[in-house]
Design a protein around this motif. Sequence first.
Motif, mmCIF file in Angstrom:
data_model
loop_
_atom_site.group_PDB
_atom_site.id
_atom_site.type_symbol
_atom_site.label_atom_id
_atom_site.label_comp_id
_atom_site.label_asym_id
_atom_site.label_seq_id
_atom_site.Cartn_x
_atom_site.Cartn_y
_atom_site.Cartn_z
ATOM 1 N N LEU A 58 0.845 -1.187 0.000
ATOM 2 C CA LEU A 58 0.000 0.000 0.000
ATOM 3 C C LEU A 58 0.885 1.242 0.000
ATOM 4 O O LEU A 58 1.925 1.281 0.662
ATOM 5 N N GLN A 79 -0.281 4.367 10.939
ATOM 6 C CA GLN A 79 -0.546 3.366 9.907
ATOM 7 C C GLN A 79 0.521 2.272 9.909
ATOM 8 O O GLN A 79 0.213 1.102 9.673
ATOM 9 N N ALA A 126 -3.211 4.116 1.352
ATOM 10 C CA ALA A 126 -3.827 4.224 2.668
ATOM 11 C C ALA A 126 -3.801 5.656 3.185
ATOM 12 O O ALA A 126 -4.468 5.969 4.173
ATOM 13 N N LEU A 150 -7.444 6.641 0.090
ATOM 14 C CA LEU A 150 -8.093 7.197 1.277
ATOM 15 C C LEU A 150 -7.336 8.472 1.654
ATOM 16 O O LEU A 150 -6.305 8.424 2.305
ATOM 17 N N TYR A 344 -8.787 0.064 5.516
ATOM 18 C CA TYR A 344 -8.168 -0.695 4.415
ATOM 19 C C TYR A 344 -8.056 -2.167 4.792
ATOM 20 O O TYR A 344 -8.299 -3.063 3.967
ATOM 21 N N ARG A 359 -7.724 -4.450 -7.460
ATOM 22 C CA ARG A 359 -8.292 -3.140 -7.167
ATOM 23 C C ARG A 359 -9.807 -3.159 -7.296
ATOM 24 O O ARG A 359 -10.520 -2.549 -6.494
ATOM 25 N N ILE A 362 -11.298 -4.663 -4.137
ATOM 26 C CA ILE A 362 -11.296 -3.719 -3.007
ATOM 27 C C ILE A 362 -12.431 -2.720 -3.146
ATOM 28 O O ILE A 362 -13.141 -2.410 -2.178
#
Length: 425
Positions: A58, A79, A126, A150, A344, A359, A362
């Motif tokens: 990510l 994170q 992320a 995000l 995530y 992708r 997700i």
Amino acid sequence: MKRRARHTNAPRAGAALLVVLALALAGCSNKATEGDGKDDAAGGVKTGEGVSDKTISLGVLTDMTGVYASLGKSVTQAQQLWADQTNKAGGICGRTIELTVRDHGYDPQKAVAAYTELEPDVLGFAQFIGSPFVAAVEKRIDGQDKGLVLPQAWSANLLGSPYVRVVGATYDIETINAIDYLLTQKRITKGDKIGHVYFEGDYGENALVGSEYAAEQAGLTVVEQKIKPTDNDMSAQVAALKKAGVKAIVISAGPRQAASLVGVAAAGGFNVPVVGNNSAFAPQLLATAAGPALMKDYYIASSTLPIGSDEAAPKKLATEYAAAYPDDGLDNGVVSGYTAATLYGELLKTACENKDLTREGIDKALLGLDAFSTGFGITHDFSDPAAPSTRQSVIMKPDSKVPGGLKVVQEAQVAKPAESFTFGG
């Protein structure tokens, strides 16, 4: 009818920023969408960009050296904490999580270049700090890349994309809720003028939409002061607002600008309440000369409980973060970053169950998530890309005695004007 007075000392530079971003994008690849998916031999899981049989990569596009340096550091470390905890527990779908971090220093060219560099090799992002920078690549994301981003940004201009998803209330909604707090506390009333100091660009100008709407609903007048992210001394803005006779101020800028604004106002005997958006505070400010003034009459609106809350989730995260980063303080960037990373993770687990770690897999997982909560005060609904995940805001006040420097003065709720607000209307 809306009443609005304009007073601005900063030049209009939005067009210049767009030119810079356009030039940065000019060299970007027009690659066809890759990673249509291949089945993992072991588990029959479909995979694409950023996913191997051992890892899930990510991207993290952050600001550790620019106007949001303290926020970027906290978000990124939170994170990484999530990734470390996840990997220690066995990873997700038999794979470890890898975060690839780039610091763009809140520079448009660096931000776009970093996105271009990382995009082919990561599943998604992320974190991406900076509404203008996310907006600059949004057409690429929607048209060809299709990797979930995000953003640590809450501009309503980002709404509508199935791949760029705002986690929390947008700046316009957040500002309406903040002004409503002053109204319900009887700090301002119909007929008053309120000042609004805001960054040029997506962040500040979207927040301004909120203050204008709130003013129209409540019979207030907005006095504007547009500034640049490089403007750190708010003396001229305070003088202009004091002369205009405003009864309260909204600030949609960074922590440095907020500290200068509140400090200068207090030093000059200009005692009015100030409310800020979620990124207009850092606990380090409480150790500066502006600290007492911030604790006296400054308020922040946000879509999470503060890290210093007594609720179980914030307390647990505060303990774990302090253990992982003992030399660093706590702030709300920790909550924001951890929330996005946890989201995530939830999507990765669902995508794994659906045997589709592409992708596309997700994105499908996110559209099916209509009640996401990590215990930080608000439940989020991601089923509609055209809407923010919530319209609620928590109102907080600086307090040096609380870990992270913020305490709750109003629990999560949505003001009536924020309920009726129509995006783009």
